[in-house]
Design a protein around this motif. Structure first.
Motif, short mmCIF file in Angstrom:
data_model
loop_
_atom_site.label_atom_id
_atom_site.label_comp_id
_atom_site.label_asym_id
_atom_site.label_seq_id
_atom_site.Cartn_x
_atom_site.Cartn_y
_atom_site.Cartn_z
N ARG A 74 2.38 9.32 -5.92
CA ARG A 74 2.91 10.64 -5.59
C ARG A 74 4.04 11.00 -6.56
O ARG A 74 4.11 12.11 -7.07
CB ARG A 74 3.41 10.65 -4.15
N LYS B 51 0.84 -1.20 0.00
CA LYS B 51 0.00 0.00 0.00
C LYS B 51 0.87 1.25 0.00
O LYS B 51 0.62 2.20 -0.76
CB LYS B 51 -0.92 -0.01 1.22
N ASP B 52 1.91 1.26 0.83
CA ASP B 52 2.83 2.41 0.87
C ASP B 52 3.55 2.58 -0.46
O ASP B 52 3.73 3.71 -0.93
CB ASP B 52 3.86 2.23 1.99
N GLN C 211 1.18 4.14 -2.94
CA GLN C 211 1.01 5.57 -2.65
C GLN C 211 2.23 6.37 -3.07
O GLN C 211 2.11 7.45 -3.66
CB GLN C 211 0.73 5.79 -1.16
#
Length: 152
Positions: free
Chosen positions: A14, A6-7, A10
């Motif tokens: 970004r 998930k990180d 993300q």
């Protein structure tokens, strides 16, 4: 692992948004100072290159310029020092082929199978880019760390 993935997703989103903003700004702004996108922008209409594609190329340029060769060579050197028998075998192969360091170049070194294997393994252990090299499981499959991997 789900939290890490998930990180990662993300962070990737970004990074993509940031890269797209830079590309949009670069495309909209004219400059007399050439940069790494100048030639691509000149041929943009002919080759139908979108901003998304420009961003992907820009991201590749940044990754390619982030010292991947130094990273792999540092890893290889570290492991050659940690596992002396590998270093000795590599040294034997090199000294058997070359009588002088002046004889060593990219073409002549490409014929050394153990050197090639060491370089690939160094890249596998410590990939200098976000994704490592592809791995192929040979016919019959193999077991790695207690897990069976079927042939590809």
């Amino acid at each position: 692992m789900p939290g890490i993935i998930k990180d990662l997703v993300q962070d990737t989103k970004r990074h993509e948004a940031y890269t797209m903003a830079l590309i949009d700004k670069n495309v909209e702004t004219s400059s007399n100072r050439p940069d790494y996108l100048t030639r691509t922008l000149e041929d943009r209409q002919t080759n139908k290159i979108s901003n998304v594609r420009l961003a992907a190329h820009a991201s590749d340029f940044v990754a390619a310029g982030s010292e991947p060769t130094a990273t792999v060579l540092s890893c290889i050197t570290c492991y050659l020092l940690k596992i002396p028998n590998v270093g000795r075998r590599l040294l034997e192969e090199i000294r058997a082929i070359f009588k002088s360091c002046n004889d060593i170049n990219a073409a002549s070194a490409s014929s050394l199978p153990y050197l090639h294997a060491v370089a690939l393994e160094g890249t596998r252990i410590y990939a200098p880019l976000p994704l490592g090299p592809p791995r192929i499981v040979l016919r019959g499959g193999d077991t790695v760390d207690g897990h069976f991997l079927p042939a590809q």
